[in-house]
Design an enzyme around this catalytic site. Structure first.
Site, PDB file in Angstrom:
ATOM      1  N   GLU A  98      -5.958  -3.961  -1.661  1.00 49.22           N
ATOM      2  CA  GLU A  98      -5.726  -5.174  -0.858  1.00 49.22           C
ATOM      3  C   GLU A  98      -6.606  -5.818  -2.027  1.00 49.22           C
ATOM      4  OE1 GLU A  98      -5.341  -2.393   0.163  1.00 49.22           O
ATOM      5  OE2 GLU A  98      -4.847  -2.226   2.773  1.00 49.22           O
TER       6      GLU A  98
ATOM      7  N   LYS B  50     -15.401  15.712  12.477  1.00 50.76           N
ATOM      8  CA  LYS B  50     -16.821  14.939  13.399  1.00 50.76           C
ATOM      9  C   LYS B  50     -16.779  15.919  14.258  1.00 50.76           C
ATOM     10  CE  LYS B  50     -18.129  12.235  16.023  1.00 50.76           C
ATOM     11  NZ  LYS B  50     -19.016  10.978  17.017  1.00 50.76           N
TER      12      LYS B  50
ATOM     13  N   THR C 295       0.435  -0.789  -0.491  1.00 47.10           N
ATOM     14  CA  THR C 295      -0.282   0.140   0.088  1.00 47.10           C
ATOM     15  C   THR C 295       0.549   1.284  -0.077  1.00 47.10           C
ATOM     16  OG1 THR C 295      -0.034   0.210   2.425  1.00 47.10           O
ATOM     17  CG2 THR C 295      -1.769  -1.543   1.293  1.00 47.10           C
TER      18      THR C 295
ATOM     19  N   TRP D  40     -21.121  14.071  11.468  1.00 45.37           N
ATOM     20  CA  TRP D  40     -19.606  13.928  10.710  1.00 45.37           C
ATOM     21  C   TRP D  40     -20.323  14.915   9.589  1.00 45.37           C
ATOM     22  CZ3 TRP D  40     -16.147  11.868  12.442  1.00 45.37           C
ATOM     23  CH2 TRP D  40     -15.944  10.459  13.280  1.00 45.37           C
TER      24      TRP D  40
HETATM   25  P1  ADP Z   1      -3.442   3.171   0.422  1.00 46.17           P
HETATM   26  O1  ADP Z   1      -4.114   2.284   1.287  1.00 46.17           O
HETATM   27  O2  ADP Z   1      -1.807   3.137   0.887  1.00 46.17           O
HETATM   28  O3  ADP Z   1      -3.515   4.740  -0.410  1.00 46.17           O
HETATM   29  P2  ADP Z   1      -4.098   1.981  -2.042  1.00 46.17           P
HETATM   30  O4  ADP Z   1      -3.492   2.975  -3.099  1.00 46.17           O
HETATM   31  O5  ADP Z   1      -4.414   0.853  -1.898  1.00 46.17           O
HETATM   32  O6  ADP Z   1      -3.132   2.812  -0.683  1.00 46.17           O
HETATM   33  O7  ADP Z   1      -5.321   3.096  -1.828  1.00 46.17           O
HETATM   34  C1  ADP Z   1      -6.437   2.816  -2.270  1.00 46.17           C
HETATM   35  C2  ADP Z   1      -7.381   3.849  -1.875  1.00 46.17           C
HETATM   36  O8  ADP Z   1      -7.466   4.908  -2.049  1.00 46.17           O
HETATM   37  C3  ADP Z   1      -9.026   3.552  -0.803  1.00 46.17           C
HETATM   38  O9  ADP Z   1      -8.800   2.988  -0.347  1.00 46.17           O
HETATM   39  C4  ADP Z   1      -9.419   4.843  -1.381  1.00 46.17           C
HETATM   40  O10 ADP Z   1      -9.501   5.511   0.070  1.00 46.17           O
HETATM   41  C5  ADP Z   1      -8.918   5.533  -2.231  1.00 46.17           C
HETATM   42  N1  ADP Z   1      -9.337   5.865  -3.169  1.00 46.17           N
HETATM   43  C6  ADP Z   1      -8.896   4.866  -4.733  1.00 46.17           C
HETATM   44  N2  ADP Z   1      -9.884   5.038  -5.645  1.00 46.17           N
HETATM   45  C7  ADP Z   1     -10.204   5.952  -4.739  1.00 46.17           C
HETATM   46  C8  ADP Z   1     -11.887   6.474  -5.760  1.00 46.17           C
HETATM   47  N3  ADP Z   1     -12.199   6.673  -6.747  1.00 46.17           N
HETATM   48  N4  ADP Z   1     -12.505   7.643  -5.141  1.00 46.17           N
HETATM   49  C9  ADP Z   1     -12.133   7.225  -4.063  1.00 46.17           C
HETATM   50  N5  ADP Z   1     -11.258   7.254  -3.156  1.00 46.17           N
HETATM   51  C10 ADP Z   1     -10.969   5.819  -3.849  1.00 46.17           C
END
Ligand code: ADP
Length: 539
Positions: A327, A436, A181, A441
């Site tokens: 993931e 918050k 990640t 929220w």
């Molecule tokens: P990290 O968790 O370190 O940022 P990732 O690239 O796996 O690495 O990120 C996944 C996260 O990116 C998702 O859980 C979400 O929060 C965000 N994300 C991915 N695509 C989108 C999207 N289209 N809209 C909003 N958030 C997104």
């Protein structure tokens, strides 16, 4: 039990073989460091990937061993995408935009035995040396210059003919690749994708309502191959035989548009910041590039706003918004219109297309609130949880805990979302980014999208800042588009119709640029740090 089907394990080698057998002449184009274009095809990738596999096995790499790549997007990286897994090893794509400390940590944590490094990236890579477990560093001469003294050349490494190479017999659940990640909310964590997940994901993501991938496509992979498998598209490409375009290190909007024009790109993949700069460039020079009408652009990694969908549509570019995570493998949802939406006014269609969308086949979604699973009414929000054969069962080298995997087998994404009656999912925030205020929220993503809908705004991020009475209040940090004027009052008035009064940011701060993560998301941890002493001006 009665006999059913053959027990043939799903394996990435099958995709590589399809690429050669049926689409061997389909082109793979890479932009080189000097900006010229290098052309190869699936037949050559097949041959060179197998040479790489044979060389890795000869070097003592055993099934399950990790082999790292520290590379830009190119045909060489594509060889590694196939060559490492078909050696039975684990393709570990190292995110070159992470800090040297994070890179050092993930190389050790993954246990990489060999790392392939682009020669132009050696100066960056050398900042991370030395490693304790890495046995060999092999330099890929993408610049055409001789490999520096003290390093092994990739071309020498793969020199031996591999026509006699036999793929190892692997269980379909054997590891194929691992990605970390990007550490937006903590230290990078390793996720190991199986051959089975990669093949199933390739099938699912290629379907017509998903990316509609076919051998007629020319796909521009702008999204980095060093992060979440470039959304799994390189694997799907060999399966369907679409031609591929790689930008190398040249990621400027004009460079990208040149390739989209010259290579007749039909589908381009990238994070929203890339397409925002493409939009601004096209707004400035609308007639400079001739782009095929209806070119699709898959946008994901961070939220897309309806204004961007509409803004690119005006230039004949059609956005396909998706949500995913390391993931998963990694796409989870994509947004597409159903037949019943096609007669809606354009603005409403953009709004649907800007949602995170419907789960791709093999993916299940649910929303978990404090009082249990939430209804699909478009209103009820809670944590998004997912399940399926393309979802990880845990992290590399870490115990599986209930804060990640629920007792009944769902993965907790850490995203806050709702799902409407038609099944469209909308992310309202990451759990850690919610604001918050007075016990209620506020979604930072909704505010950001609304502010970015203003024509004078290039980008906007919203974070919580402290307030003595309300605990937290939203602060909007805004980058104006070049040459545009806009005030805090203009922006507040612009978004006011869409929010309750108490949800509106009290303060708007204008800055020249916003911090982004290595993968194009707003780096809210840095913004929160920057404004940690800021006290909201709310009454
Ligand atoms: P990290 O968790 O370190 O940022 P990732 O690239 O796996 O690495 O990120 C996944 C996260 O990116 C998702 O859980 C979400 O929060 C965000 N994300 C991915 N695509 C989108 C999207 N289209 N809209 C909003 N958030 C997104």
């Amino acid at each position: 039990m009665q006999s059913t089907m053959m027990q043939v394990p799903l394996n990435v080698a099958h995709l590589l073989e399809r690429g050669r057998l049926f689409f061997g002449s389909h082109e793979i184009v890479s932009r080189l460091p000097d900006k010229s274009l290098a052309r190869t095809n699936f037949a050559a990738i097949h041959d060179r990937a197998r040479r790489l596999a044979k060389a890795l096995v000869a070097a003592g790499v055993k099934p399950g061993d990790a082999v790292g790549t520290f590379m830009w997007n190119s045909s060489w990286h594509l060889e590694a995408y196939f060559g490492i897994p078909v050696a039975g090893a684990v393709l570990h794509t190292i995110n070159l935009r992470l800090s040297p400390q994070d890179i050092a940590y993930i190389v050790e944590d993954a246990g990489d035995r060999i790392i392939l490094v682009d020669d132009v990236l050696l100066p960056l890579f050398e900042k991370v040396l030395p490693f304790t477990k890495v046995e060999r560093i092999i330099v890929v001469p993408t610049s055409g210059a001789p490999v520096p003294d003290g390093y092994e050349s990739y071309e020498d490494f793969i020199a031996e003919d591999a026509s006699d190479y036999q793929y190892p017999q692997l269980d379909e659940n054997a590891p194929c690749g691992m990605c970390y990640t990007s550490g937006t909310v903590g230290r990078p964590k390793g996720v190991v994708h199986s051959h089975r997940a990669v093949v199933l994901h390739a099938l699912s993501v290629s379907l017509p309502d998903c990316l509609n991938l076919s051998c007629h496509d020319s796909v521009f992979v702008v999204t980095p191959m060093f992060h979440v498998n470039a959304w799994g598209v390189p694997f799907a490409a060999a399966m369907v035989g679409c031609s591929l375009q790689f930008p190398g290190q040249h990621m400027g909007a004009e460079d990208l548009l040149d390739i989209m024009e010259s290579e007749k790109v039909t589908l381009a993949l990238g994070v929203p910041t890339i397409w925002m700069s493409i939009r601004q460039t096209l707004d400035r020079q609308p007639d400079r590039w001739k782009l095929g009408h209806g070119t699709r652009m898959m946008v994901g990694g961070a939220a897309v706003n309806p204004a961007l969908v509409g803004g690119l549509e005006a230039h004949g570019l059609s956005i396909k918004h998706g949500w995913g995570m390391t993931e998963l493998t990694p796409v989870g949802t994509l947004s597409w219109l159903k037949p019943e939406h096609t007669s809606l006014p354009a603005e409403q269609q953009y709004e649907i297309r800007a949602r995170q969308g419907l789960p791709i086949p093999l993916m299940e979604l649910r929303i978990m609130g404090d009082d249990g699973v939430q209804p699909w009414d478009g209103q009820s929000v809670g944590e998004l949880q997912v399940r399926g054969p393309i979802v990880t069962g845990g992290y590399h080298n870490q115990p599986t805990t209930e804060d990640k995997l629920t007792a009944d087998g769902w993965f907790r994404t850490g995203d806050v979302a709702s799902i409407d009656a038609e099944g469209y999912m909308r992310i309202s925030d990451r759990t850690k980014d919610l604001i918050k205020s007075g016990g209620e929220w506020i979604s930072s993503v909704d505010l950001e999208n609304a502010i970015m809908g203003h024509p004078a705004v290039a980008e906007a991020a919203v974070i919580a800042v402290q307030h003595p009475r309300w605990d937290e209040r939203p602060l909007a940090v805004v980058v104006k588009r070049e040459g545009q004027k806009v005030t805090a009052d203009d922006l507040r008035a612009f978004i006011a119709p869409r929010f309750a009064k108490w949800q509106l940011p009290d303060d708007f701060i204008f800055v020249d640029s916003l911090p982004h993560t290595s993968t194009g998301k707003f780096l809210k941890t840095a913004l929160r740090q920057q404004f940690k002493d800021y006290v909201s001006s709310a009454p």
